[in-house]
Write an enzyme that holds these catalytic residues in place. Structure first.
Site, PDB file in Angstrom:
ATOM      1  N   GLU A  83     -39.015 -61.640  35.318  1.00  0.00           N
ATOM      2  CA  GLU A  83     -39.910 -62.673  35.834  1.00  0.00           C
ATOM      3  C   GLU A  83     -39.702 -63.927  34.986  1.00  0.00           C
ATOM      4  O   GLU A  83     -39.814 -63.880  33.758  1.00  0.00           O
ATOM      5  CB  GLU A  83     -41.360 -62.204  35.743  1.00  0.00           C
ATOM      6  CG  GLU A  83     -42.339 -63.159  36.343  1.00  0.00           C
ATOM      7  CD  GLU A  83     -43.768 -62.640  36.289  1.00  0.00           C
ATOM      8  OE1 GLU A  83     -44.624 -63.289  36.917  1.00  0.00           O
ATOM      9  OE2 GLU A  83     -44.034 -61.615  35.636  1.00  0.00           O
TER      10      GLU A  83
ATOM     11  N   ASP B 262     -53.224 -68.270  32.442  1.00  0.00           N
ATOM     12  CA  ASP B 262     -52.392 -67.507  31.527  1.00  0.00           C
ATOM     13  C   ASP B 262     -53.023 -67.490  30.141  1.00  0.00           C
ATOM     14  O   ASP B 262     -53.832 -68.334  29.789  1.00  0.00           O
ATOM     15  CB  ASP B 262     -50.990 -68.127  31.445  1.00  0.00           C
ATOM     16  CG  ASP B 262     -50.229 -68.006  32.748  1.00  0.00           C
ATOM     17  OD1 ASP B 262     -50.278 -66.916  33.338  1.00  0.00           O
ATOM     18  OD2 ASP B 262     -49.608 -68.993  33.173  1.00  0.00           O
TER      19      ASP B 262
END
Length: 106
Positions: free
Chosen positions: A49, A60
């Protein structure tokens, strides 16, 4: 069949799970991203990823936030990332890559 479905099918037949590491493109700098992708594969990554850096990655955690900040300081753009993927594909056509990003910059 896509690279992802092919890889997952292969792993299922082997009764294995996938190792899917994450790396932010352009961190620690743009020149190291492609070699790091190859290093991940050499060390067992099944799918990778690739994070598209964003200036406000609130969803995040702090590690990915700092990685995005460093990548943006290196002026990493989406066009740079496509170039990195192309360069990676010159040597590796099999390992699935998934871009992860926010809707805003896309």
């Amino acid at each position: 069949m896509t690279r992802i479905s092919r890889k997952l099918s292969e792993l299922k037949k082997q009764k294995k799970t996938a190792l899917i590491p994450f790396i932010t493109a352009g961190d620690p700098d743009r020149n190291q991203t492609v070699p790091l992708l190859h290093t991940l594969v050499e060390n067992g990554a099944d799918i990778i990823e690739i994070g598209v850096p964003f200036s406000d990655p609130m969803a995040d955690g702090p590690i990915i936030q700092r990685a995005s900040e460093r990548a943006l300081k290196n002026n990493t753009s989406i066009n740079d990332i496509f170039g990195m993927v192309k360069e990676f594909r010159d040597k590796n056509q099999e390992t699935p890559l998934v871009l992860m990003g926010y809707f805003n910059p896309i």
